[in-house]
Design a protein around this motif. Structure first.
Motif, PDB file in Angstrom:
ATOM      1  N   ALA A  90      -6.346   8.153  -8.411  1.00  0.00           N
ATOM      2  CA  ALA A  90      -4.888   8.328  -8.484  1.00  0.00           C
ATOM      3  C   ALA A  90      -4.542   9.152  -9.726  1.00  0.00           C
ATOM      4  O   ALA A  90      -5.407   9.811 -10.300  1.00  0.00           O
ATOM      5  CB  ALA A  90      -4.202   6.965  -8.485  1.00  0.00           C
TER       6      ALA A  90
ATOM      7  N   GLN B  91      -4.153  -0.179 -10.601  1.00  0.00           N
ATOM      8  CA  GLN B  91      -3.089  -0.882  -9.868  1.00  0.00           C
ATOM      9  C   GLN B  91      -3.230  -0.659  -8.367  1.00  0.00           C
ATOM     10  O   GLN B  91      -3.078  -1.589  -7.576  1.00  0.00           O
ATOM     11  CB  GLN B  91      -1.722  -0.421 -10.387  1.00  0.00           C
ATOM     12  CG  GLN B  91      -1.442  -1.027 -11.752  1.00  0.00           C
ATOM     13  CD  GLN B  91      -0.379  -0.286 -12.544  1.00  0.00           C
ATOM     14  OE1 GLN B  91      -0.108   0.899 -12.299  1.00  0.00           O
ATOM     15  NE2 GLN B  91       0.214  -0.961 -13.516  1.00  0.00           N
ATOM     16  N   LEU B  92      -3.555   0.572  -7.971  1.00  0.00           N
ATOM     17  CA  LEU B  92      -3.757   0.836  -6.539  1.00  0.00           C
ATOM     18  C   LEU B  92      -4.968   0.060  -6.028  1.00  0.00           C
ATOM     19  O   LEU B  92      -4.934  -0.516  -4.938  1.00  0.00           O
ATOM     20  CB  LEU B  92      -3.938   2.343  -6.294  1.00  0.00           C
ATOM     21  CG  LEU B  92      -4.280   2.747  -4.859  1.00  0.00           C
ATOM     22  CD1 LEU B  92      -3.204   2.275  -3.869  1.00  0.00           C
ATOM     23  CD2 LEU B  92      -4.463   4.259  -4.739  1.00  0.00           C
TER      24      LEU B  92
ATOM     25  N   LEU C 100       0.845  -1.211   0.000  1.00  0.00           N
ATOM     26  CA  LEU C 100       0.000   0.000   0.000  1.00  0.00           C
ATOM     27  C   LEU C 100       0.869   1.247   0.000  1.00  0.00           C
ATOM     28  O   LEU C 100       0.622   2.200  -0.734  1.00  0.00           O
ATOM     29  CB  LEU C 100      -0.918   0.013   1.225  1.00  0.00           C
ATOM     30  CG  LEU C 100      -2.125  -0.922   1.215  1.00  0.00           C
ATOM     31  CD1 LEU C 100      -2.872  -0.804   2.535  1.00  0.00           C
ATOM     32  CD2 LEU C 100      -3.055  -0.603   0.048  1.00  0.00           C
TER      33      LEU C 100
ATOM     34  N   THR D 173      -4.653   3.990 -11.034  1.00  0.00           N
ATOM     35  CA  THR D 173      -5.788   3.782 -10.131  1.00  0.00           C
ATOM     36  C   THR D 173      -6.163   2.300 -10.067  1.00  0.00           C
ATOM     37  O   THR D 173      -6.421   1.766  -8.988  1.00  0.00           O
ATOM     38  CB  THR D 173      -6.996   4.635 -10.586  1.00  0.00           C
ATOM     39  OG1 THR D 173      -6.572   5.990 -10.731  1.00  0.00           O
ATOM     40  CG2 THR D 173      -8.128   4.577  -9.570  1.00  0.00           C
TER      41      THR D 173
ATOM     42  N   TRP E 215       2.433   1.881  -3.347  1.00  0.00           N
ATOM     43  CA  TRP E 215       1.510   2.357  -4.378  1.00  0.00           C
ATOM     44  C   TRP E 215       0.835   3.661  -3.979  1.00  0.00           C
ATOM     45  O   TRP E 215      -0.119   4.094  -4.612  1.00  0.00           O
ATOM     46  CB  TRP E 215       0.484   1.276  -4.721  1.00  0.00           C
ATOM     47  CG  TRP E 215       1.126   0.190  -5.530  1.00  0.00           C
ATOM     48  CD1 TRP E 215       1.618  -1.001  -5.065  1.00  0.00           C
ATOM     49  CD2 TRP E 215       1.395   0.216  -6.939  1.00  0.00           C
ATOM     50  NE1 TRP E 215       2.175  -1.709  -6.105  1.00  0.00           N
ATOM     51  CE2 TRP E 215       2.049  -0.999  -7.259  1.00  0.00           C
ATOM     52  CE3 TRP E 215       1.150   1.143  -7.952  1.00  0.00           C
ATOM     53  CZ2 TRP E 215       2.458  -1.297  -8.562  1.00  0.00           C
ATOM     54  CZ3 TRP E 215       1.561   0.836  -9.249  1.00  0.00           C
ATOM     55  CH2 TRP E 215       2.202  -0.374  -9.540  1.00  0.00           C
TER      56      TRP E 215
ATOM     57  N   LYS F 214      -6.103   8.048  -0.987  1.00  0.00           N
ATOM     58  CA  LYS F 214      -6.412   7.953  -2.414  1.00  0.00           C
ATOM     59  C   LYS F 214      -7.598   7.022  -2.642  1.00  0.00           C
ATOM     60  O   LYS F 214      -7.824   6.553  -3.755  1.00  0.00           O
ATOM     61  CB  LYS F 214      -5.186   7.454  -3.180  1.00  0.00           C
ATOM     62  CG  LYS F 214      -4.042   8.436  -3.149  1.00  0.00           C
ATOM     63  CD  LYS F 214      -2.870   7.981  -3.968  1.00  0.00           C
ATOM     64  CE  LYS F 214      -1.840   9.110  -4.033  1.00  0.00           C
ATOM     65  NZ  LYS F 214      -0.669   8.747  -4.814  1.00  0.00           N
TER      66      LYS F 214
ATOM     67  N   GLN G 137      -0.690   4.650  -0.969  1.00  0.00           N
ATOM     68  CA  GLN G 137      -1.718   4.761   0.075  1.00  0.00           C
ATOM     69  C   GLN G 137      -1.017   4.639   1.430  1.00  0.00           C
ATOM     70  O   GLN G 137      -0.690   3.540   1.862  1.00  0.00           O
ATOM     71  CB  GLN G 137      -2.781   3.661  -0.092  1.00  0.00           C
ATOM     72  CG  GLN G 137      -3.893   3.722   0.947  1.00  0.00           C
ATOM     73  CD  GLN G 137      -4.753   4.990   0.846  1.00  0.00           C
ATOM     74  OE1 GLN G 137      -4.918   5.567  -0.224  1.00  0.00           O
ATOM     75  NE2 GLN G 137      -5.307   5.427   1.946  1.00  0.00           N
TER      76      GLN G 137
END
Ligand SMILES: [Zn+2]
Length: 215
Positions: free
Chosen positions: A167, A175-176, A117, A173, A120, A154, A122
């Protein structure tokens, strides 16, 4: 515009390939388009999405081009208000991803204690917006209030509904969102082992430092 539409298609494909979609395959995705508009998927079905299934919508909520399904007209503000609030956001995705949905059903924040997290982007717990009818002013205000109260987040978990992730672009976004779903799944699995443990306080600083080194 074509580039953003293709980026939305790529993001939708990533969600299915990564196995983070719910059984219904429901999602809506958007990409920022210039200063005051966005591209938004025309309905809630994004399986085998094609680049022509998007509409251009002003951040004022007015559809400028394309056939937006009435069911998606309801969710315009959920996307447009985030673009207005966060100038660095270039892509937004809403899904009912199963493990994140468990947190939504329980109205519980997703703790930030999975290293991926942080990597990426967060770096804080994902807050929960209290449920209100889909697309209502109350629902949008609840989401925006959480995004304002947690400027580093995010993503916002939508109580009794799903999740909203935002994102730099649609692919980032997606991927997150994948990493968030992994985190939620691991949190639930860890309950059987006595529960997930928190990261040490210094973790965020250490990760930021190591990411700065590889840049
Ligand atoms: Zn939904």
């Amino acid at each position: 515009m074509t580039q953003q539409a293709e980026s939305i298609v790529r993001a939708a494909n990533i969600l299915f390939e990564n196995g983070v979609m719910s059984h219904t395959g429901h999602a809506n995705l958007s990409a920022r388009l210039g200063a005051d508009s966005m591209l938004l998927t025309i309905d809630g079905q994004v399986r085998n999405l094609t680049a022509d299934r998007v509409a251009t919508v002003g951040l004022d909520g007015v559809v400028r081009e394309g056939d937006l399904d009435p069911t998606n007209a309801e969710i315009i503000a959920m996307h447009s208000e985030i673009y207005k609030l966060r100038s660095d956001v270039g892509g937004i995705i809403h899904t009912h991803s199963p493990s994140l949905l468990a947190f939504a059903m329980a109205n519980q924040a997703l703790p930030c204690r999975y290293e991926a997290l942080l990597r990426w982007g967060q770096s804080v717990d994902v807050p929960v917006a209290t449920w209100a009818p889909r697309g209502s002013d109350k629902s949008v205000s609840a989401i925006i209030d959480q995004a304002k109260a947690h400027p580093e987040t995010k993503a916002v978990i939508l109580g009794n509904h799903g999740v909203l992730v935002f994102a730099s672009d649609p692919v980032a976004t997606a991927q997150l969102l994948t990493v968030l779903e992994e985190a939620a799944e691991a949190e639930l699995a860890a309950i059987g082992l006595g529960g997930a443990q928190s990261l040490p306080e210094s973790a965020l600083a250490a990760i930021r430092e190591s990411m700065a080194r590889v840049r």
